[in-house]
Every structure is written in structure tokens, then in C-alpha cells.
Design an enzyme around this catalytic site. Structure first.
Site, PDB file in Angstrom:
ATOM      1  N   HIS A 178       0.828  -1.291  -0.045  1.00  0.00           N
ATOM      2  CA  HIS A 178       0.087  -0.049   0.069  1.00  0.00           C
ATOM      3  C   HIS A 178       0.890   1.214   0.121  1.00  0.00           C
ATOM      4  O   HIS A 178       0.460   2.290  -0.502  1.00  0.00           O
ATOM      5  CB  HIS A 178      -0.981  -0.045   1.360  1.00  0.00           C
ATOM      6  CG  HIS A 178      -1.935  -0.971   1.031  1.00  0.00           C
ATOM      7  ND1 HIS A 178      -3.141  -0.847   2.124  1.00  0.00           N
ATOM      8  CD2 HIS A 178      -2.454  -1.806   0.085  1.00  0.00           C
ATOM      9  CE1 HIS A 178      -4.004  -1.871   1.592  1.00  0.00           C
ATOM     10  NE2 HIS A 178      -3.598  -2.016   0.408  1.00  0.00           N
ATOM     11  N   ARG A 523      -5.462  -8.381 -15.075  1.00  0.00           N
ATOM     12  CA  ARG A 523      -4.597  -7.182 -14.927  1.00  0.00           C
ATOM     13  C   ARG A 523      -3.297  -7.393 -15.530  1.00  0.00           C
ATOM     14  O   ARG A 523      -2.665  -6.456 -15.950  1.00  0.00           O
ATOM     15  CB  ARG A 523      -4.264  -6.830 -13.428  1.00  0.00           C
ATOM     16  CG  ARG A 523      -5.700  -6.038 -12.764  1.00  0.00           C
ATOM     17  CD  ARG A 523      -6.111  -5.054 -13.539  1.00  0.00           C
ATOM     18  NE  ARG A 523      -7.225  -4.213 -13.111  1.00  0.00           N
ATOM     19  CZ  ARG A 523      -8.294  -3.574 -13.555  1.00  0.00           C
ATOM     20  NH1 ARG A 523      -8.097  -3.300 -14.776  1.00  0.00           N
ATOM     21  NH2 ARG A 523      -8.961  -3.011 -12.608  1.00  0.00           N
ATOM     22  N   ARG A 527      -1.930  -5.332 -18.881  1.00  0.00           N
ATOM     23  CA  ARG A 527      -0.677  -4.326 -18.588  1.00  0.00           C
ATOM     24  C   ARG A 527       0.441  -5.026 -19.370  1.00  0.00           C
ATOM     25  O   ARG A 527       1.463  -4.309 -19.099  1.00  0.00           O
ATOM     26  CB  ARG A 527      -0.372  -4.201 -17.045  1.00  0.00           C
ATOM     27  CG  ARG A 527      -1.634  -3.492 -16.268  1.00  0.00           C
ATOM     28  CD  ARG A 527      -1.472  -3.580 -14.922  1.00  0.00           C
ATOM     29  NE  ARG A 527      -2.607  -2.940 -14.051  1.00  0.00           N
ATOM     30  CZ  ARG A 527      -3.034  -3.170 -13.026  1.00  0.00           C
ATOM     31  NH1 ARG A 527      -2.214  -3.802 -12.211  1.00  0.00           N
ATOM     32  NH2 ARG A 527      -3.971  -2.529 -12.292  1.00  0.00           N
TER      33      ARG A 527
END
Length: 677
Positions: A178, A523, A527
Site C-alpha cells: 500500500h 490485470r 498491462r
């Protein structure tokens, strides 16, 4: 035009992979480094590094890191212009010459925007090997089908524990990621470090990408209960170069530095709102029912106010609270040592020390726990202390002024190895570790001799519910109880068939319902992360010739993979392949993922002015420098929750299972994830 360019890039990648993919180095190793690379290539042709004696294996890893620095660092931009210059981004406030800026600017005074909020992710592979996928490549094989077949955790007794770790280790890595990365999504337009014209361009054209959600096709007979599975696109950056059409760049809405942005925020304006309004530079905390200021502040809807609050659950509540308390303890220390300082001076030094401490804990404690291999124990300690070791470094300081091998990376001098610093798409990919999360957490009372108090499903601790366990009306646990419970619970193993079921049917605040197994696969494809075999090829690792070789002889898994991927091993996704390969002894995740880790773990330290560069008492103060050097995770926990000290004194590594109190040993719940003695 876009499809033609994509196809050309894809065809080029296919041709290269058939011709033993050649990548030109971005920097040149020294003569002796090249000798070491060639020597260990010969050695590893006979014996892999992880089967060498510990010290020799650690030397082997150091050589591998040099080779990876040469071949596997690539910028997300075609030129260095977006990184800024001294003249385009002057340091207008001298405060940031010796303090971190929340936006991430000025870590490098030569390239002021490098690593800051809103800059692109880099790549570990040349961009021609990471093109935007065609529709066929995006959906083949169906990602939802793969999630159902290889990620789904069985309902009864399907949890696969990682028995060398505890649940605190799982919470820790989410707490750290994070800080490091968050992709920009549709409708999310952070403008840090970019000209207004680029923002307008992004709002109007999105590189030709439609703003419509992905409507993920469901395989025949799928039991998804919500009709459709929609997912927002990752938003590509503006087209700054023709190469961005075939291989778009994506922007990081966090800073890329190890700067505690999950606590402090990635914008100065956010940081200022989190600071308590008194002259000591502290973070705001609110009192618990006994009056101790310990709770993170909340908004009117009960949502936590912190630097990064996405994907919030009780594990994040605990670690954010712990390091907010550590920041405030540092403020108290600095106020006592320097009574004439302003609140900004105290805050800046406390943040600097707190961030360095988290980087140190991750390097010398968390990593050796999840990669419990003799060579890694030596190598990760050497990353921080050098081969001379902790005791001698503390006694004499740096033995070598510039050698990271002899005296560690902190203070060895900043080096970008010819490529501006950023975190990479492949780095994000290898940190897809949702399998670590269990379905339930068994909680125990420390003051009751470790007696079992409750077993709570993880999905009941999400978002605003994360505080409820600590209120008398919601269970009355203390943070001491929670940390002890996390210390004796197992996380999940990072392997196939081990995604927690609540994450495969997850409602998020943006109104979407997601299967995170499907999302993780999609994802990576979206990408441009290469598939498993090409991923290994580009890291100069051997590529399996069969599914059975990939799985290390697991015939049943090999057959399932072959069926799912239509017999084409080149189609296996990087994540699925990494979950399927056999692990080196003591490893918590695959060697394929580990190769990216070898490179990027040290790069985050080596690129940082405040760690590799200004690592001294002048920057940190005498008191702050000693705090970092002499503090570990045990000290942090014991400082704020002293009731844990007796348990922690018997634990060698805080992220490995703790010794249990007597009453905890008696617990034998049906769904517990507690280690059985």
C-alpha cells in the site's frame, strides 16, 4: 492502426522468444563483476544457487543481482524528460533538502519528479516485449475459468496453511505494498508532476481505450451469482511517444519510494490533514474507551482517515495504528531532545526515522521469514549491514565507504544503474499474494492466559468493521490480543487452490463485485506482463518444455494445466505458472517471482537519497539514527504493547509463528488456523 502495431509488437516478441530472446544491457558491469557473472553461469549450469552452501549461495545471489541490474531495468518513458530537471522543478523550500516530500518529489535533486506521485511504472523487460494485448490474447484462455480451476479454495478444509509464517507476515506485506503502488483507474486523475495539457489530453482521448468496463466473459456453466462481472480498465497514461501506442504506460497514484505513504499520504495536502493540531508534529489519534489515544481517526461514515485506506481490514487497522504510535513516540523523543524545534522539524525527522525503520524491518526480518533459506538469511542481512555484519557495523560504522557488499546498501551511495527509478509492472505482478489471507481468524485473550475468545471470518473485519473488534460492543479485544492472535495464526500458502472465497466474490465501495483471482490474471494481461515461459526467458531462466516439467513432476496438476491451456505451455500466465512450479527449500513463493525480488528489493534502497545517500547522523540526528539502527519489530511491538514482551522474548522472528500461551494450546476449534503443537 493500434491493432497493427500491437500485432507487430506481439509478432516481434514471438520471433525473439523462438530465437532465445536477446536484450541489450542498460548499464555495463565492471570487469570483475562480468567475471563473476560468467563464473556463476557455469556453476549454475551444474548446481542452482539455492543448492550451494549458504555463504556461496549468497555470493551467487549478489552476482545474479548485478546481471539483473544490467538486463532487467527499463524505463516506462521513452526519454528522461518527464522526470524533471533542477531548472524545471527547483527546490523552493529548503526543508525538503533534508526531509521527505509527501508527493515523492526531490528525493533525487537531479531528477526531481522521479518516483513521485503520478509517474509511470517502469518495466523489468524491454517495452517491445510488453505490448498491449489483442482481444484474443486478453481473453485466452478465459481468466474466470482459470480462477475457478486453479485458485478456488475448497469450502470444507480447503485452506492450505503456510506453516513457517504467521498472519502478521501476511498483513505486513499488504501494509507495505500500500506504500509502494496503486494503478490509476478510470475516473482517477492525479495531476502531480504533470503539465495541464497532458491532463486534458488524458481526459479526452485515453490513448484510444474506451472508458467502458471490461465485461468479463463467463465460461459455460459458471455459477457467478451476479449476472455480469464488470471491471474498470487500468487507465493508460497520455501518449507521449509513438511507443506508447503499442506499449502504453500506466501511472502510479502512490509514490514509489519507501516513504510510509500508506500512513502519511502521497500528497502534502493529505499529510497536513492527518497531523494533530498541536506543536509536536504528531499524527492524529483518537482515544479508546479507557482514554488512551490509540484509534485512527474516522470520517462521519466510519471510514478510516489515513494515507492509503483501500482494501482495509483488521490487519491494516493494526499495523497502521502501530506505526502511527511509533511516529508519535519518535515525536516525543525529538521534542525532549530538541525543545526549540518547530512542529514541522519534529514531524519531518519522525517520518524519516519511521520510514527507514519499516524498510529495515522488511529487509532483515520479513524477507528472511518468507524466504527461509540459508543464503537468504545471509544475503538480506548483508543488504542492510553488509558482510561485515550488524555488530561490527554498529561498533565501527561503515568499514567501506562505497561497497554495498562489505558494509550494506544504507550509506553506500545512490545509483540508478542508467535507468530512472520507478517500481515496475512486473514487481506489482509478483506481489499478487492474495492466497496469504485465511478465511477466519481465531482471537485469543493475552490477559486470560491465551484463552480463545472468538473466531471471526475475515470478511467481517473489512472497511468500517475493522474497529468493531476493539469496542466493548463488538468483542472487547485489545490491540495486544489482536497482535498475539496474528502471531500464532497461520496465513495461507502462496500456491494453487488457495484464494480465500470471500475475495472471489468481493463487493467493493465503487459498486463492483469482483473475483480477485480473475482480476489478478486479467490485470497482468491488460498491462502487458509476459506469460510464464516468456517471463522466465527474459530473466535468463530455463523454460520448461512440458507441463510436467513445469510442475516438478506433479502429473495431475500438469494434466489440468494442459487441459486449461489447450496444450500450449507458452500460454500459461505468469501467476498460474509461478503458483505451479516447485519451490526452493524454505521459500514462500516461486523462484520466478524471486528473480524480480532480487533486483527490486535492493533497488528501492539503492535509489533512495535518504537511505543509500544521506544515511548519517546529520540527516537523521544522533538520536534518530540510533533509533533506526537499534530497533526491530519486537521493539516496536513491545514499546506500545508491553504485555507482549514475555511472548516475544521467546520468538526468534516476529513474522514466524510465536510461542503460544498455555490456554491457546488447548484450543482445538474446527476452523482454526492456529498452529497445532
Amino acid at each position: 492502426m493500434l491493432r497493427v502495431l500491437c500485432n507487430e509488437a506481439s509478432q516481434t516478441a514471438t520471433m525473439e522468444q523462438k530465437n532465445n530472446t536477446v536484450v541489450n544491457p542498460t548499464f555495463k558491469p565492471s570487469f570483475f563483476e562480468n567475471v563473476g557473472i560468467k563464473l556463476f553461469r557455469l556453476v549454475n549450469g551444474l548446481v542452482p544457487w539455492h543448492k550451494l552452501p549458504g555463504f556461496l549461495g549468497a555470493i551467487n545471489l549478489g552476482v545474479l543481482r548485478v546481471e539483473l541490474r544490467a538486463y532487467n531495468l527499463h524505463d516506462g518513458y521513452s526519454t528522461a524528460a518527464p522526470q524533471g530537471t533542477v531548472s524545471s522543478d527547483p527546490v523552493e523550500d529548503e526543508r525538503y533538502l533534508g526531509a521527505r516530500n509527501s508527493d515523492g518529489k526531490f528525493n533525487s535533486l537531479q531528477l526531481p519528479r522521479m518516483g513521485c506521485t503520478g509517474m509511470r511504472f517502469g518495466r523489468n523487460f524491454p517495452r517491445q516485449y510488453t505490448p498491449r494485448p489483442t482481444d484474443e490474447e486478453l481473453w485466452t484462455p478465459n481468466p474466470r475459468m482459470l480462477s475457478e480451476r486453479f485458485m478456488k479454495r475448497k469450502e470444507d478444509g480447503g485452506f492450505i496453511p503456510a506453516t513457517t509464517l504467521n498472519l502478521l507476515a501476511a498483513a505486513w506485506i499488504q501494509f507495505q505494498t500500500h506504500d509502494w503502488f496503486n494503478h490509476e483507474r478510470k475516473g482517477n486523475y492525479p495531476a502531480r508532476g504533470f503539465a495541464l495539457c497532458n491532463i486534458v489530453q488524458m481526459l479526452t482521448q485515453h490513448n484510444g481505450q474506451s472508458d467502458a468496463d471490461f465485461d468479463i466473459p463467463l465460461p459455460p456453466g459458471d455459477t457467478w451469482p451476479h449476472g455480469k462481472m464488470l471491471l474498470h480498465h487500468t487507465k493508460p497514461d497520455a501518449t507521449l511517444d509513438d511507443s506508447d501506442i503499442a506499449c502504453p504506460g500506466y501511472r502510479n497514484t502512490n509514490t514509489s519510494w519507501w516513504d510510509g505513504s500508506q500512513i502519511y499520504g502521497s500528497e502534502e495536502s493529505v499529510t497536513n490533514t492527518l497531523r494533530a493540531k498541536h506543536p509536536d508534529g504528531k499524527l492524529e489519534l483518537t482515544p479508546d474507551e479507557s482514554g488512551r489515544p490509540i484509534f485512527l481517526p474516522r470520517d462521519v461514515d466510519g471510514n478510516v482517515r489515513t494515507g492509503f485506506a483501500d482494501n482495509w481490514w483488521v490487519g491494516m487497522e493494526m499495523l497502521h495504528t502501530l506505526f502511527a504510535l511509533e511516529h508519535n513516540a519518535l515525536c516525543d523523543m525529538f521534542r525532549k531532545a530538541y525543545p526549540g524545534w518547530t512542529g514541522d522539524q519534529i514531524f519531518d525527522k519522525a517520518r524519516l526515522v519511521n520510514c527507514a525503520l519499516m524498510a529495515k524491518i522488511h529487509t532483515v526480518e520479513w524477507t528472511p521469514a518468507i524466504l527461509a533459506h540459508p543464503a537468504l538469511q545471509i544475503a538480506m542481512s548483508a543488504n542492510w549491514w553488509g558482510l561485515v555484519g550488524e555488530k561490527l557495523t554498529k561498533l565501527l560504522g561503515r568499514i567501506s565507504k562505497s561497497s554495498e557488499t562489505i558494509s550494506g546498501i544504507p550509506g553506500s551511495g545512490v545509483d540508478q544503474y542508467g535507468v530512472p527509478f520507478s517500481l515496475t509492472e512486473e514487481f506489482v505482478s509478483v506481489y499478487r499474494m492474495h492466497s496469504l489471507i485465511p478465511d477466519n481468524i481465531a482471537f485469543f485473550g493475552v490477559g486470560e492466559g491465551g484463552r480463545h475468545v472468538s473466531t471471526v471470518p475475515v470478511d467481517q473485519t473489512l472497511l468500517a468493521n475493522s474497529r468493531q473488534l476493539f469496542l466493548k460492543s463488538g468483542g472487547g479485544l485489545s490491540f495486544t490480543d489482536a497482535f498475539y492472535s496474528f502471531g500464532i495464526n497461520y496465513p495461507g500458502a502462496i500456491t494453487n487452490f488457495n484464494y480465500p472465497n470471500f475475495l472471489r466474490n468481493l463487493s467493493t465501495p465503487d459498486g463492483q463485485v469482483k473475483d480477485m483471482g480473475t482480476v489478478d490474471i486479467l490485470r497482468d494481461r491488460e498491462r502487458g506482463v509476459p506469460r510464464y515461459c516468456q517471463f522466465r526467458r527474459l530473466l535468463r531462466l530455463p523454460v520448461p518444455k512440458s507441463f510436467e516439467e513445469l510442475t516438478g513432476g506433479n502429473k495431475a496438476l500438469a494434466k489440468d494445466l494442459s487441459d486449461a491451456y489447450n496444450g500450449d505451455i507458452e500460454l500459461v500466465d505468469a501467476l498460474v505458472g509461478s503458483h505451479s512450479e516447485p519451490l526452493p527449500k524454505g521459500f514462500g513463493f516461486s523462484e520466478t517471482a524471486f528473480r524480480v525480488f532480487i533486483l527490486m528489493a535492493s533497488r528501492r534502497l539503492k535509489s533512495d537519497r535518504f537511505i543509500a545517500g544521506q544515511w548519517n547522523e546529520e540527516t537523521y540526528t544522533r538520536e534518530g539514527f540510533r533509533w533506526v539502527q537499534n530497533t526491530g519489530m519486537k521493539d516496536v511491538l513491545g514499546r506500545h504493547f508491553p504485555e507482549l514482551n514475555s511472548v516475544l522474548s521467546k520468538s526468534k522472528n516476529v513474522f514466524a509463528p510465536w510461542n503460544m500461551l498455555g490456554e491457546s494450546k488447548k484450543y482445538d476449534g474446527v476452523e482454526t488456523t492456529v498452529p497445532k503443537k
